[in-house]
Write a protein that holds these residues in place. Structure first.
Motif, PDB file in Angstrom:
ATOM      1  N   ASN A 406     -40.894 -54.960 117.380  1.00 31.49           N
ATOM      2  CA  ASN A 406     -39.720 -55.819 117.203  1.00 31.49           C
ATOM      3  C   ASN A 406     -38.424 -55.028 117.040  1.00 31.49           C
ATOM      4  OD1 ASN A 406     -41.600 -58.190 115.207  1.00 31.49           O
ATOM      5  ND2 ASN A 406     -41.289 -58.114 117.405  1.00 31.49           N
ATOM      6  N   VAL A 407     -38.524 -53.768 116.595  1.00 32.30           N
ATOM      7  CA  VAL A 407     -37.284 -53.005 116.391  1.00 32.30           C
ATOM      8  C   VAL A 407     -36.529 -52.815 117.716  1.00 32.30           C
ATOM      9  CG1 VAL A 407     -36.314 -50.799 115.662  1.00 32.30           C
ATOM     10  CG2 VAL A 407     -38.033 -51.919 114.254  1.00 32.30           C
ATOM     11  N   PRO A 408     -37.150 -52.220 118.749  1.00 38.80           N
ATOM     12  CA  PRO A 408     -36.437 -52.157 120.024  1.00 38.80           C
ATOM     13  C   PRO A 408     -36.161 -53.539 120.608  1.00 38.80           C
ATOM     14  CG  PRO A 408     -38.678 -51.354 120.287  1.00 38.80           C
ATOM     15  CD  PRO A 408     -38.442 -51.521 118.819  1.00 38.80           C
ATOM     16  N   GLY A 409     -37.037 -54.491 120.316  1.00 35.91           N
ATOM     17  CA  GLY A 409     -36.811 -55.859 120.794  1.00 35.91           C
ATOM     18  C   GLY A 409     -35.483 -56.388 120.296  1.00 35.91           C
ATOM     19  N   ILE A 410     -35.247 -56.185 119.015  1.00 35.96           N
ATOM     20  CA  ILE A 410     -33.992 -56.662 118.426  1.00 35.96           C
ATOM     21  C   ILE A 410     -32.810 -55.842 118.935  1.00 35.96           C
ATOM     22  CG2 ILE A 410     -32.727 -56.785 116.235  1.00 35.96           C
ATOM     23  CD1 ILE A 410     -35.502 -57.608 115.012  1.00 35.96           C
ATOM     24  N   LEU A 427     -33.155 -63.482 115.602  1.00 34.07           N
ATOM     25  CA  LEU A 427     -33.880 -64.209 114.555  1.00 34.07           C
ATOM     26  C   LEU A 427     -35.279 -64.628 114.996  1.00 34.07           C
ATOM     27  CD1 LEU A 427     -31.092 -66.446 112.970  1.00 34.07           C
ATOM     28  CD2 LEU A 427     -32.000 -64.277 112.156  1.00 34.07           C
ATOM     29  N   ILE A 428     -35.480 -64.839 116.291  1.00 30.64           N
ATOM     30  CA  ILE A 428     -36.812 -65.278 116.727  1.00 30.64           C
ATOM     31  C   ILE A 428     -37.707 -64.110 117.143  1.00 30.64           C
ATOM     32  CG2 ILE A 428     -35.996 -67.563 117.455  1.00 30.64           C
ATOM     33  CD1 ILE A 428     -36.357 -66.556 120.369  1.00 30.64           C
ATOM     34  N   ASN A 429     -37.127 -62.927 117.266  1.00 23.41           N
ATOM     35  CA  ASN A 429     -37.921 -61.793 117.725  1.00 23.41           C
ATOM     36  C   ASN A 429     -39.147 -61.489 116.849  1.00 23.41           C
ATOM     37  OD1 ASN A 429     -38.472 -58.770 118.574  1.00 23.41           O
ATOM     38  ND2 ASN A 429     -37.225 -59.723 120.163  1.00 23.41           N
ATOM     39  N   PRO A 430     -39.044 -61.637 115.524  1.00 18.13           N
ATOM     40  CA  PRO A 430     -40.223 -61.361 114.694  1.00 18.13           C
ATOM     41  C   PRO A 430     -41.453 -62.192 115.067  1.00 18.13           C
ATOM     42  CG  PRO A 430     -38.288 -61.502 113.313  1.00 18.13           C
ATOM     43  CD  PRO A 430     -37.856 -61.892 114.701  1.00 18.13           C
ATOM     44  N   PHE A 463     -48.602 -68.376 121.413  1.00 18.39           N
ATOM     45  CA  PHE A 463     -48.184 -69.229 120.312  1.00 18.39           C
ATOM     46  C   PHE A 463     -46.923 -68.662 119.653  1.00 18.39           C
ATOM     47  CE2 PHE A 463     -48.502 -70.985 115.964  1.00 18.39           C
ATOM     48  CZ  PHE A 463     -48.518 -72.327 116.304  1.00 18.39           C
ATOM     49  N   GLY A 464     -46.882 -67.330 119.544  1.00 23.29           N
ATOM     50  CA  GLY A 464     -45.677 -66.684 119.006  1.00 23.29           C
ATOM     51  C   GLY A 464     -44.451 -67.024 119.837  1.00 23.29           C
ATOM     52  N   ILE A 465     -44.597 -66.965 121.163  1.00 23.21           N
ATOM     53  CA  ILE A 465     -43.482 -67.310 122.050  1.00 23.21           C
ATOM     54  C   ILE A 465     -43.063 -68.759 121.808  1.00 23.21           C
ATOM     55  CG2 ILE A 465     -42.767 -67.667 124.454  1.00 23.21           C
ATOM     56  CD1 ILE A 465     -44.486 -65.385 125.294  1.00 23.21           C
ATOM     57  N   LEU A 623     -46.996 -64.773 112.246  1.00 24.61           N
ATOM     58  CA  LEU A 623     -45.682 -65.378 112.049  1.00 24.61           C
ATOM     59  C   LEU A 623     -44.939 -64.939 110.791  1.00 24.61           C
ATOM     60  CD1 LEU A 623     -46.743 -69.029 112.977  1.00 24.61           C
ATOM     61  CD2 LEU A 623     -45.602 -67.403 114.475  1.00 24.61           C
ATOM     62  N   TYR A 624     -45.647 -64.425 109.795  1.00 28.44           N
ATOM     63  CA  TYR A 624     -44.969 -64.245 108.507  1.00 28.44           C
ATOM     64  C   TYR A 624     -43.983 -63.071 108.511  1.00 28.44           C
ATOM     65  CZ  TYR A 624     -47.603 -60.355 106.275  1.00 28.44           C
ATOM     66  OH  TYR A 624     -48.123 -59.147 105.924  1.00 28.44           O
ATOM     67  N   THR A 625     -43.259 -62.967 107.429  1.00 34.51           N
ATOM     68  CA  THR A 625     -42.200 -61.970 107.237  1.00 34.51           C
ATOM     69  C   THR A 625     -42.446 -60.657 107.980  1.00 34.51           C
ATOM     70  OG1 THR A 625     -41.932 -62.914 105.058  1.00 34.51           O
ATOM     71  CG2 THR A 625     -40.865 -60.797 105.454  1.00 34.51           C
ATOM     72  N   PRO A 626     -41.518 -60.254 108.843  1.00 34.09           N
ATOM     73  CA  PRO A 626     -41.700 -59.013 109.590  1.00 34.09           C
ATOM     74  C   PRO A 626     -41.647 -57.792 108.670  1.00 34.09           C
ATOM     75  CG  PRO A 626     -39.494 -59.870 109.927  1.00 34.09           C
ATOM     76  CD  PRO A 626     -40.249 -60.918 109.177  1.00 34.09           C
ATOM     77  N   CYS A 627     -42.020 -56.636 109.216  1.00 33.61           N
ATOM     78  CA  CYS A 627     -42.091 -55.429 108.393  1.00 33.61           C
ATOM     79  C   CYS A 627     -40.694 -54.942 107.997  1.00 33.61           C
ATOM     80  CB  CYS A 627     -42.859 -54.329 109.116  1.00 33.61           C
ATOM     81  SG  CYS A 627     -41.950 -53.585 110.472  1.00 33.61           S
ATOM     82  N   ALA A 628     -40.674 -54.026 107.049  1.00 32.06           N
ATOM     83  CA  ALA A 628     -39.406 -53.533 106.505  1.00 32.06           C
ATOM     84  C   ALA A 628     -38.500 -52.953 107.590  1.00 32.06           C
ATOM     85  CB  ALA A 628     -39.685 -52.496 105.433  1.00 32.06           C
TER      86      ALA A 628
END
Lengths: 672, 84
Positions: A406-410, A427-430, A463-465, A623-628
């Motif tokens: 998700n880091v490069p994604g964002i 906001l939806i990338n996670p 499902f994530g998408i 789906l839950y809180t992304p990593c630090a």
């Protein structure tokens, strides 16, 4: 004396980073789609006992920037920091690429022009007279095929010659009379003023109505009369029409030059790209093909990464663990050290390391896709559907990149022109499931769905998408109202991915995965281990340990979703610093149960979960809180802690609702 | 000669860009990507999703909303081989 600075400037996807890697021996990420590089990167070129600083920049179409990545490149070019600019041009696309060149020449920059991808131009029967081009522009022109390493030395030689010559270049661009008249008028107004840029260039930019330059005019201490004259000029003239007239002047100059030096074939040579595109972006086949490609990616990842090499990796980790433990016992190490190594290190970090083969295959496949030219096609076929959710095709690229991490994604959302589009995409990338979550899924798949691995992964990703798109729609109607931006995107030609690129991209990711296992995962798991064996009054790994207390505290929160033990709850908690730590922590906490009985983690998971709770647990993880690291990136990119907290909480809420709904409805329907 | 919107063209049609009536940023971006006045383009695909146009042999996808605002003049010579 400090090194000479050489900047790489050019249109998106013209091969800047490929050249950068060739110059500096770096391993920066390259791909065949516009917008791979979104940051400024620096490296050192050593040539004939001298060092040069090489600066790689995001691609730009012009020196008037719309998006974050373009601003980075533009600001650097305008800063005058570079001694020489290497302007890289896609040989098949000279007319458009020369547009940027004209802007660099307007600034009287020292430019070396590199005609890259000459091999492709040759295939398309495009002939370029480099000597004539050099004469027309008044700058050196070098041909190259950067990915094959052809022409690299010629470029360096040309750059050194420009540095040694120290001569400045004239602006060869011819403006139409109307524009020229106004440029000269402004030039007169500016005469005698101290400006950070050449007067002529500043005048052109003022006529063009460039915001950056207009702001600068306010700040560089000109007398009020001059500023007033410039402002009056603006009020008086409709600057929009001038802007396009200036653009037109540059373009007709570029076109004239191109017409004189480029010979194109009578009829466009049909390339393999046209044939492939007939299928890949077909009205009906486009999205099914995308789905099929992703399914093949997961299927291959599973078969090769898990079934063929997965066992091998597990055996290696366990074998090594056994030897290490044996050695520690042999030298009479204290019990706590044996426990830390056996449970924490081998059980925890080892559980993560076992997934290296799987991750390797996944990144190989994603790298192949990126290098092939398919990414922009995916954006193309998804554009229609994305619009229904208030986004456009470009946003889809950030989502696919998020599959890797998700880091490069964002970060890749920097290429989006519209702020609203960008915010929503971040906001939806996670929800795009990343590589680090795969170990968790695989453990649960092995325990409960061993015959449908690829299908389960595919469904989870899908499902994530879906959740991401629904949330995009929600954000569109609530937090960020307004029109979605326009969609313009180049579809580059397909290229056979080079082994070097694919391996390089794979290696950076795999290295990162291993490095994380050895650093952050190790730290988290060790910390969890300490919490699990303290206080000394409690039994290690028991409910009475500190970790047990934290877990027990969390249990009521997760109970409605079906996972009722403190170990399962606390593992999710451990996943917040880094997702792999979920498996690491489960591995460590259950190590006592399985290692002695000669079992593996999967067996214990099977005892503690059911099909239904395994599913709700996987959805929770998805789906839950992304990593630090992801939260940190959101903070950096939005420059606001508010969005970090928002993301952390809303993703958790969505995950909780989904996991609880699946478990509760599933239970009602009698599944277990 | 009639000026029509890019979105009205079919696969295989060739045209010359006349004017762009989109917002300032979008117009400028299109200009910079080669779709400026008098530029020759050919339509590679226009059925669903973005219109795919070729400018000097390079493929540029333009969202439907934006494509609607690109006014072009169709070049006639392609009439006869349209039905291929």
């Amino acid at each position: 004396m400090s090194n000479h600075k050489i900047a790489l400037v050019g249109n998106p996807n013209s091969g800047k980073t490929t050249l950068f890697n060739a110059f500096t021996g770096s391993n920066q990420h390259v791909g065949n789609w516009p917008g791979v590089t979104v940051e400024k990167k620096e490296g050192i070129l050593k040539y004939k006992n001298k060092e040069y600083d090489i600066i790689d920049l995001p691609g730009i179409y012009s020196l008037g920037a719309f998006s974050e990545d373009e601003i980075v490149a533009m600001d650097y070019v305008l800063s005058n920091d570079a001694d020489v600019i290497i302007n890289i041009i896609d040989s098949c696309n000279i007319e458009r690429n020369l547009y940027l060149t004209t802007q660099l020449l307007e600034m009287s920059k020292n430019v070396v022009l590199v005609l890259n991808m000459c091999d492709e131009a040759q295939k398309r029967e495009i002939k370029i007279d480099t000597a004539a081009l050099s004469a027309r522009l008044g700058i050196p022109v070098v041909t190259a095929v950067a990915y094959k390493g052809e022409g690299i030395e010629d470029i360096v030689e040309a750059v050194i010659k420009v540095i040694d010559d120290k001569k400045s270049y004239d602006n060869p661009v011819v403006y139409n009379e109307n524009v020229l008249h106004h440029i000269e008028h402004i030039e007169e107004i500016l005469e005698g003023c101290t400006l950070p840029y050449p007067t002529r260039w500043t005048a052109i930019k003022i006529v063009e109505g460039d915001n950056h330059v207009l702001e600068m005019i306010d700040e560089c201490g000109l007398n009020e009369e001059t500023i007033k004259q410039i402002k009056d000029f603006h009020k008086f003239h409709n600057k929009d029409s001038f802007e396009l007239e200036v653009v037109d002047s540059r373009y007709s100059f570029a076109n004239n030059v191109a017409r004189d030096v480029v010979i194109r074939p009578e009829k466009e040579v049909k390339t393999i790209t046209d044939k492939i595109d007939k299928f890949l972006i077909n009205k009906y086949l486009g999205i099914p093909i995308f789905a099929a490609i992703m399914f093949i990616v997961f299927q291959t990842t599973f078969i090769v990464g898990e079934e063929i090499f997965g066992g091998l990796a597990a055996d290696l980790v366990e074998g090594f663990g056994g030897i290490l433990e044996g050695f520690l016992v042999l030298v009479n190490s204290p019990d706590w050290l044996v426990s830390l190594v056996a449970d924490g290190l081998i059980g925890g970090v080892g559980a993560v390391i076992e997934f290296v083969p799987l991750i390797t295959v996944l990144y190989l496949m994603l790298g192949f896709l990126e290098d092939s030219g398919y990414m922009s096609r995916a954006a193309y076929v998804w554009d229609n559907l994305m619009r229904k959710f208030g986004l456009h095709g470009k946003a889809f690229i950030s989502m696919i990149i998020g599959f890797g991490c998700n880091v490069p994604g964002i970060m890749s959302t920097r290429t989006m022109e519209n702020k609203k589009d960008r915010m929503i995409s971040m906001l939806i990338n996670p929800f795009m499931s990343c590589g680090a979550k795969i170990p968790i899924y695989v453990v649960f798949i092995a325990a409960f769905f061993p015959n449908h691995g690829a299908l389960v992964l595919f469904t989870l990703y899908g499902f994530g998408i879906l959740v991401g798109l629904i949330m995009a729609k929600v954000f569109n109607n609530t937090l960020f109202k307004g029109e979605s931006s326009y969609f313009i995107m180049e579809l580059p030609p397909y290229r056979m991915p080079t082994i070097k690129n694919v391996l390089r991209n794979m290696w950076t990711n795999v290295y990162d995965f291993i490095a994380r296992a050895g650093t952050i995962i190790f730290t988290v798991v060790t910390l969890m281990w300490v919490l699990a064996v303290l206080p000394t009054s409690a039994d290690p790994y028991s409910k009475e340990s500190f970790l047990g207390m934290i877990g027990s505290f969390l249990v009521p929160l997760f109970k409605p979703a079906g996972f009722g033990t403190w170990q399962e709850s606390v593992a999710l908690f451990a996943g917040i610093p880094a997702k792999e730590a979920v498996v690491g922590t489960l591995g460590m906490l259950y190590a006592g149960e399985y290692m002695e009985e000669g079992k593996i983690l999967v067996d214990v998971i099977r005892q503690h979960f059911t099909h239904l709770t395994a599913l709700s647990y996987m959805l929770m993880v998805l789906l839950y809180t992304p990593c630090a690291a992801v939260l940190g990136t959101i903070g950096r990119e939005t420059k606001s802690i508010k969005w970090v907290i928002f993301t952390a909480l809303y993703t958790f809420l969505i995950a909780w609702i989904v996991a609880v709904a699946v478990f509760q409805i599933g239970s009602l329907l009698g599944f277990s | 000669m009639m000026t029509i919107s890019l979105i009205k063209l079919h696969e295989g049609d060739e045209a010359k860009v006349e004017s762009i009536a989109a917002g300032k940023d979008a117009t400028k971006r299109l200009y910079e990507m080669g779709l400026n006045t008098k530029a020759r383009i050919s339509v590679l695909k226009n059925d669903f999703g973005p219109v795919l146009a070729s400018v000097n042999g390079n493929k540029i996808a333009i969202g439907r909303g934006l494509a609607e605002k690109v006014m072009v003049q169709k070049t006639e010579k392609e009439e006869e081989n349209r039905d291929e």
